[in-house]
Design an enzyme around this catalytic site. Structure first.
Site, PDB file in Angstrom:
ATOM      1  N   ASP A  16       0.825  -1.351  -0.129  1.00  0.00           N
ATOM      2  CA  ASP A  16       0.027  -0.097   0.014  1.00  0.00           C
ATOM      3  C   ASP A  16       0.808   1.214   0.126  1.00  0.00           C
ATOM      4  OD1 ASP A  16      -2.273   1.551  -0.042  1.00  0.00           O
ATOM      5  OD2 ASP A  16      -2.844   1.380   2.199  1.00  0.00           O
ATOM      6  N   ASN A  18       1.288   3.390  -3.020  1.00  0.00           N
ATOM      7  CA  ASN A  18       1.813   3.939  -4.194  1.00  0.00           C
ATOM      8  C   ASN A  18       1.228   5.296  -4.610  1.00  0.00           C
ATOM      9  OD1 ASN A  18       2.751   1.325  -4.485  1.00  0.00           O
ATOM     10  ND2 ASN A  18       1.295   0.730  -6.189  1.00  0.00           N
ATOM     11  N   ASN A  64     -11.013  -2.847  -5.286  1.00  0.00           N
ATOM     12  CA  ASN A  64     -10.119  -1.694  -5.977  1.00  0.00           C
ATOM     13  C   ASN A  64     -11.150  -1.553  -7.558  1.00  0.00           C
ATOM     14  OD1 ASN A  64      -6.942  -2.959  -4.960  1.00  0.00           O
ATOM     15  ND2 ASN A  64      -7.993  -1.150  -4.352  1.00  0.00           N
ATOM     16  N   SER A 192      -7.870  -4.813   5.251  1.00  0.00           N
ATOM     17  CA  SER A 192      -8.458  -4.567   4.133  1.00  0.00           C
ATOM     18  C   SER A 192      -8.973  -5.881   3.399  1.00  0.00           C
ATOM     19  CB  SER A 192      -7.553  -3.676   3.170  1.00  0.00           C
ATOM     20  OG  SER A 192      -7.390  -2.561   3.705  1.00  0.00           O
TER      21      SER A 192
HETATM   22  C1  IPE Z   1      -5.349  -2.675  -0.263  1.00  0.00           C
HETATM   23  O1  IPE Z   1      -4.929  -1.432  -0.483  1.00  0.00           O
HETATM   24  C2  IPE Z   1      -5.219  -3.483  -1.650  1.00  0.00           C
HETATM   25  C3  IPE Z   1      -4.022  -3.695  -2.254  1.00  0.00           C
HETATM   26  C4  IPE Z   1      -3.041  -3.313  -1.567  1.00  0.00           C
HETATM   27  C5  IPE Z   1      -3.922  -4.030  -3.410  1.00  0.00           C
HETATM   28  P1  IPE Z   1      -5.855  -0.395  -0.782  1.00  0.00           P
HETATM   29  O2  IPE Z   1      -5.409   0.936  -0.698  1.00  0.00           O
HETATM   30  O3  IPE Z   1      -7.033  -0.589  -1.525  1.00  0.00           O
HETATM   31  O4  IPE Z   1      -6.904  -0.277   0.683  1.00  0.00           O
HETATM   32  P2  IPE Z   1      -7.895   0.449   1.549  1.00  0.00           P
HETATM   33  O5  IPE Z   1      -9.157   0.455   0.785  1.00  0.00           O
HETATM   34  O6  IPE Z   1      -7.279   1.769   1.691  1.00  0.00           O
HETATM   35  O7  IPE Z   1      -8.003  -0.007   2.932  1.00  0.00           O
HETATM   36  C1  IPE Z   2      -1.519   0.132  -3.348  1.00  0.00           C
HETATM   37  O1  IPE Z   2      -1.453   1.833  -3.600  1.00  0.00           O
HETATM   38  C2  IPE Z   2      -1.824  -0.118  -4.938  1.00  0.00           C
HETATM   39  C3  IPE Z   2      -3.051  -0.819  -4.796  1.00  0.00           C
HETATM   40  C4  IPE Z   2      -4.000  -0.886  -4.139  1.00  0.00           C
HETATM   41  C5  IPE Z   2      -3.392  -1.496  -6.359  1.00  0.00           C
HETATM   42  P1  IPE Z   2      -2.511   2.723  -3.352  1.00  0.00           P
HETATM   43  O2  IPE Z   2      -2.948   2.648  -4.669  1.00  0.00           O
HETATM   44  O3  IPE Z   2      -3.529   2.186  -2.564  1.00  0.00           O
HETATM   45  O4  IPE Z   2      -1.859   4.036  -2.814  1.00  0.00           O
HETATM   46  P2  IPE Z   2      -2.355   4.896  -1.852  1.00  0.00           P
HETATM   47  O5  IPE Z   2      -2.950   4.222  -0.639  1.00  0.00           O
HETATM   48  O6  IPE Z   2      -3.552   5.748  -2.473  1.00  0.00           O
HETATM   49  O7  IPE Z   2      -1.487   5.786  -1.353  1.00  0.00           O
HETATM   50 MG    MG Z   3      -4.044   2.442  -0.629  1.00  0.00          MG
END
Ligand code: IPE
Ligand code: IPE
Ligand code: MG
Length: 241
Positions: A16, A18, A64, A192
Site C-alpha cells: 500500500d 503507491n 479496487n 482490508s
Molecule cells: C489494499 O490497499 C489492496 C491492495 C494493496 C491491493 P487499498 O489501498 O485498496 O486499501 P484500503 O481500501 O485503503 O483499505
Molecule cells: C497500493 O497503493 C496499490 C493498489 C491498491 C493497487 P494505493 O494505490 O492504494 O496507494 P495509496 O493508498 O492511494 O497511497
Molecule cells: Mg491504498
C-alpha cells in the site's frame, strides 16, 4: 542483521501507498504504481534468496474495481507487462506463479497470459509466488461455503465432515500454508479484506514506508521483528519452552 533462524514459511504483503508516494513527489498515481512494481520485484528476489517458501502479494482487491477506470486500466496494463517481462526470470529462478481471486473479472488478454505463466512455472519449487488479483477474503469464504453447501445437498459429504481442513480445501489458498507474517506498508493499520481466515494466527507487521520505498532492508527488518516474537497459539510461555 542476521536472520538465518526461523524464516517464515509464508509471508503475505499488503502493498500500500503507491498513490501517496507519487503525490508526495508531485506526480500522477501512475508513477507510484510503476515504482511499486519495482518493489514487488525486489521482494520476490529477496524472499527467494532468504528461503521463504511462499510469498503472497496483494496486487488488486475486489474493492479496487471501484477506482477510476483509467487507474484500473493502468494497473491491468502494468500487470500484463510485468507478466511478459518476468516470465523468463521466474523460470530462471525456479519460482512458481499462482493466483488467488476472482479472475473472471480480469481482462481476457491478461487472464490468458496469467494462465500461461502459471502453467509454464507449475513445476518450479524454490518458492511459490501468489498474486492476489481481484481478491477479497469475504468473497473467497462465501465461495467456499457455496461449494460445501452444494456437496452436502448432493450427499457428497455429510455436515459432520465440515471442519477447518475441509474449509481450507475449498479456499483459493488450498495449496498454501497459513500466513506466518503479514506486512502492510504505508502506515495504515488494517487488513482490508485480505486472507482473513488464513491469517488467524499471523504475526502482523506495519511499516510506515510507502510501498515504492519498501526495499530488501525493510523486509529483513520485518522478518527480524517476527523472529523476536513468541508465537503461543493459545498456550502459555512455559509450554512453548
Ligand atoms: C489494499 O490497499 C489492496 C491492495 C494493496 C491491493 P487499498 O489501498 O485498496 O486499501 P484500503 O481500501 O485503503 O483499505
Ligand atoms: C497500493 O497503493 C496499490 C493498489 C491498491 C493497487 P494505493 O494505490 O492504494 O496507494 P495509496 O493508498 O492511494 O497511497
Ligand atoms: Mg491504498
Amino acid at each position: 542483521m542476521k536472520i538465518e533462524k526461523k524464516i517464515p514459511k509464508h509471508i503475505a504483503i499488503i502493498m500500500d501507498g503507491n498513490g501517496r508516494w507519487a503525490k508526495n513527489k508531485g506526480l500522477s498515481r501512475d508513477y507510484g504504481h510503476k515504482e511499486g512494481k519495482e518493489s514487488a520485484k525486489e521482494m520476490v528476489r529477496s524472499c527467494a534468496k532468504l528461503g521463504v517458501k511462499n510469498l503472497t502479494l496483494f496486487a488488486f482487491s475486489s474493492e479496487n474495481w471501484k477506482r477510476p477506470k483509467l487507474e484500473v486500466d493502468l494497473l491491468m496494463g502494468l500487470l500484463h507487462n510485468s507478466l511478459r517481462t518476468e516470465l523468463k526470470e521466474l523460470k530462471k529462478n525456479n519460482i512458481k506463479l499462482e493466483t488467488i481471486g476472482d479472475l473472471s473479472k480480469i481482462p481476457l488478454i491478461v487472464r490468458k497470459f496469467l494462465k500461461k505463466v502459471c502453467e509454464e512455472t507449475k513445476d518450479n519449487d524454490l518458492m511459490t509466488l501468489t498474486l492476489a488479483l481481484s481478491y477479497g477474503s469475504r468473497d473467497e469464504i462465501i465461495n467456499s461455503v457455496k461449494e460445501i453447501a452444494d456437496k452436502v445437498k448432493n450427499n457428497i459429504i455429510s455436515v459432520e465432515k465440515i471442519d477447518e481442513s475441509l474449509i481450507n480445501q475449498h479456499l483459493y489458498t488450498r495449496n498454501l500454508p497459513d500466513v506466518d507474517l503479514m506486512i502492510r506498508t504505508s502506515g495504515e493499520k488494517r487488513i482490508s479484506n485480505f486472507l482473513l481466515w488464513q491469517s488467524a494466527y499471523a504475526e502482523l507487521y506495519f511499516s510506515d514506508e510507502l510501498w515504492p520505498d519498501f526495499k530488501s532492508e525493510h523486509l529483513i527488518k520485518a522478518i527480524s521483528d517476527y523472529q523476536n516474537r513468541e508465537r503461543r497459539f493459545g498456550r502459555t510461555s512455559e509450554q512453548i519452552i
